[in-house]
Each structure stands twice: as C-alpha cells, then as structure tokens.
Design a protein around this motif. Structure first.
Motif, PDB file in Angstrom:
ATOM      1  N   PRO A   1      41.516 -21.272 -21.867  1.00 12.96           N
ATOM      2  CA  PRO A   1      41.156 -21.492 -20.460  1.00 12.96           C
ATOM      3  C   PRO A   1      41.192 -20.223 -19.604  1.00 12.96           C
ATOM      4  O   PRO A   1      40.262 -19.963 -18.834  1.00 12.96           O
ATOM      5  CB  PRO A   1      42.195 -22.512 -19.977  1.00 12.96           C
ATOM      6  CG  PRO A   1      42.653 -23.203 -21.209  1.00 12.96           C
ATOM      7  CD  PRO A   1      42.602 -22.163 -22.288  1.00 12.96           C
ATOM      8  N   ALA A   2      42.215 -19.421 -19.761  1.00 10.83           N
ATOM      9  CA  ALA A   2      42.320 -18.196 -18.959  1.00 10.83           C
ATOM     10  C   ALA A   2      41.273 -17.170 -19.366  1.00 10.83           C
ATOM     11  O   ALA A   2      40.662 -16.523 -18.506  1.00 10.83           O
ATOM     12  CB  ALA A   2      43.718 -17.603 -19.094  1.00 10.83           C
ATOM     13  N   LEU A   3      41.043 -17.016 -20.653  1.00  7.88           N
ATOM     14  CA  LEU A   3      40.034 -16.063 -21.118  1.00  7.88           C
ATOM     15  C   LEU A   3      38.630 -16.500 -20.716  1.00  7.88           C
ATOM     16  O   LEU A   3      37.786 -15.666 -20.384  1.00  7.88           O
ATOM     17  CB  LEU A   3      40.128 -15.892 -22.634  1.00  7.88           C
ATOM     18  CG  LEU A   3      41.365 -15.168 -23.153  1.00  7.88           C
ATOM     19  CD1 LEU A   3      41.395 -15.196 -24.675  1.00  7.88           C
ATOM     20  CD2 LEU A   3      41.420 -13.742 -22.644  1.00  7.88           C
ATOM     21  N   THR A   4      38.388 -17.795 -20.725  1.00  5.06           N
ATOM     22  CA  THR A   4      37.088 -18.310 -20.300  1.00  5.06           C
ATOM     23  C   THR A   4      36.851 -18.000 -18.833  1.00  5.06           C
ATOM     24  O   THR A   4      35.767 -17.554 -18.446  1.00  5.06           O
ATOM     25  CB  THR A   4      37.002 -19.829 -20.546  1.00  5.06           C
ATOM     26  OG1 THR A   4      37.141 -20.075 -21.944  1.00  5.06           O
ATOM     27  CG2 THR A   4      35.689 -20.383 -20.070  1.00  5.06           C
ATOM     28  N   ARG A   5      37.867 -18.216 -18.016  1.00  8.33           N
ATOM     29  CA  ARG A   5      37.727 -17.907 -16.592  1.00  8.33           C
ATOM     30  C   ARG A   5      37.482 -16.413 -16.386  1.00  8.33           C
ATOM     31  O   ARG A   5      36.671 -16.015 -15.548  1.00  8.33           O
ATOM     32  CB  ARG A   5      38.973 -18.346 -15.836  1.00  8.33           C
ATOM     33  CG  ARG A   5      38.861 -18.072 -14.349  1.00  8.33           C
ATOM     34  CD  ARG A   5      40.019 -18.599 -13.581  1.00  8.33           C
ATOM     35  NE  ARG A   5      39.897 -18.194 -12.172  1.00  8.33           N
ATOM     36  CZ  ARG A   5      40.887 -18.271 -11.322  1.00  8.33           C
ATOM     37  NH1 ARG A   5      42.053 -18.758 -11.679  1.00  8.33           N
ATOM     38  NH2 ARG A   5      40.717 -17.878 -10.071  1.00  8.33           N
ATOM     39  N   LEU A   6      38.166 -15.595 -17.162  1.00 10.52           N
ATOM     40  CA  LEU A   6      37.979 -14.153 -17.042  1.00 10.52           C
ATOM     41  C   LEU A   6      36.562 -13.751 -17.453  1.00 10.52           C
ATOM     42  O   LEU A   6      35.918 -12.946 -16.775  1.00 10.52           O
ATOM     43  CB  LEU A   6      39.023 -13.412 -17.883  1.00 10.52           C
ATOM     44  CG  LEU A   6      39.026 -11.898 -17.811  1.00 10.52           C
ATOM     45  CD1 LEU A   6      39.135 -11.402 -16.378  1.00 10.52           C
ATOM     46  CD2 LEU A   6      40.156 -11.337 -18.657  1.00 10.52           C
ATOM     47  N   LEU A   7      36.045 -14.313 -18.526  1.00  7.47           N
ATOM     48  CA  LEU A   7      34.679 -14.007 -18.935  1.00  7.47           C
ATOM     49  C   LEU A   7      33.669 -14.462 -17.889  1.00  7.47           C
ATOM     50  O   LEU A   7      32.681 -13.775 -17.631  1.00  7.47           O
ATOM     51  CB  LEU A   7      34.364 -14.657 -20.280  1.00  7.47           C
ATOM     52  CG  LEU A   7      34.736 -13.880 -21.524  1.00  7.47           C
ATOM     53  CD1 LEU A   7      34.273 -14.607 -22.769  1.00  7.47           C
ATOM     54  CD2 LEU A   7      34.181 -12.480 -21.507  1.00  7.47           C
ATOM     55  N   GLN A   8      33.917 -15.604 -17.287  1.00  6.46           N
ATOM     56  CA  GLN A   8      33.015 -16.075 -16.233  1.00  6.46           C
ATOM     57  C   GLN A   8      33.025 -15.108 -15.049  1.00  6.46           C
ATOM     58  O   GLN A   8      31.980 -14.817 -14.467  1.00  6.46           O
ATOM     59  CB  GLN A   8      33.418 -17.479 -15.778  1.00  6.46           C
ATOM     60  CG  GLN A   8      33.092 -18.545 -16.785  1.00  6.46           C
ATOM     61  CD  GLN A   8      33.621 -19.912 -16.390  1.00  6.46           C
ATOM     62  OE1 GLN A   8      34.563 -20.036 -15.603  1.00  6.46           O
ATOM     63  NE2 GLN A   8      33.030 -20.943 -16.957  1.00  6.46           N
ATOM     64  N   ALA A   9      34.186 -14.601 -14.709  1.00  8.06           N
ATOM     65  CA  ALA A   9      34.283 -13.631 -13.614  1.00  8.06           C
ATOM     66  C   ALA A   9      33.543 -12.342 -13.976  1.00  8.06           C
ATOM     67  O   ALA A   9      32.847 -11.764 -13.132  1.00  8.06           O
ATOM     68  CB  ALA A   9      35.746 -13.331 -13.300  1.00  8.06           C
ATOM     69  N   TYR A  10      33.671 -11.916 -15.217  1.00  6.25           N
ATOM     70  CA  TYR A  10      32.932 -10.732 -15.662  1.00  6.25           C
ATOM     71  C   TYR A  10      31.432 -10.960 -15.529  1.00  6.25           C
ATOM     72  O   TYR A  10      30.705 -10.075 -15.082  1.00  6.25           O
ATOM     73  CB  TYR A  10      33.261 -10.407 -17.120  1.00  6.25           C
ATOM     74  CG  TYR A  10      34.359  -9.398 -17.295  1.00  6.25           C
ATOM     75  CD1 TYR A  10      34.113  -8.036 -17.162  1.00  6.25           C
ATOM     76  CD2 TYR A  10      35.653  -9.790 -17.612  1.00  6.25           C
ATOM     77  CE1 TYR A  10      35.123  -7.102 -17.330  1.00  6.25           C
ATOM     78  CE2 TYR A  10      36.667  -8.871 -17.792  1.00  6.25           C
ATOM     79  CZ  TYR A  10      36.394  -7.528 -17.643  1.00  6.25           C
ATOM     80  OH  TYR A  10      37.403  -6.603 -17.805  1.00  6.25           O
TER      81      TYR A  10
END
Length: 82
Positions: A38-47
């Motif tokens: 979940p956290a990595l997915t949110r980070l990729l979306q922000a990228y």
C-alpha cells in the motif's frame, strides 16, 4: 515520503533526490512483502503525478510496468495494482 512528494509544487519536476530514489523503488524485493504494497503503491502514484515526463525521459516505463505485472500476478497484492 509519498505525502512529501504529493505536496511538492506543480511544474517543479521531481528533483535530484526523488529521481535517485525512483530506481531502487522498482526493485522486486521491496514488493515481496505484502505490508509494503500500500505505501509503495501510493509512492509510485505520487511519482507518476509529479514526474511522469521525467520517468518517460529516463526510459523507466518498462520497469514500472514490471511492478504492475508483479502486483497483478498475486491475489494478495492485486488490489495494489494501480
């Protein structure tokens, strides 16, 4: 980290620090632990929201799609496939 990137002003790009962190983010080992997804997915979306042009320019689309494919390959992580 995702929240900091999300609050970054528009049209400023990713910056050197965020650009350097992107490649290690695509490492399959990070995505093996279900709790990281979940956290990595949110980070990729922000990228993608803030630096899509830089990601394309650096030819990092294929590794990004590899993460997407890895998430879809497991029932436990497919919900995180943005």
């Amino acid at each position: 980290l995702a929240q900091l990137l999300e609050y970054r002003p528009k049209n400023t790009g990713l910056g050197e620090a965020y650009t350097m962190l992107f490649q290690p983010l695509l490492s399959p080992v990070l995505w093996d632990a279900k709790g990281n997804v979940p956290a990595l997915t949110r980070l990729l979306q922000a990228y993608l929201q803030k630096g899509a042009a830089e990601i394309i320019a650096n030819n990092q689309i294929n590794p990004l799609l590899g993460v997407f494919q890895k998430l879809l390959s497991s029932k436990a992580t497919e919900i995180g496939a943005f």
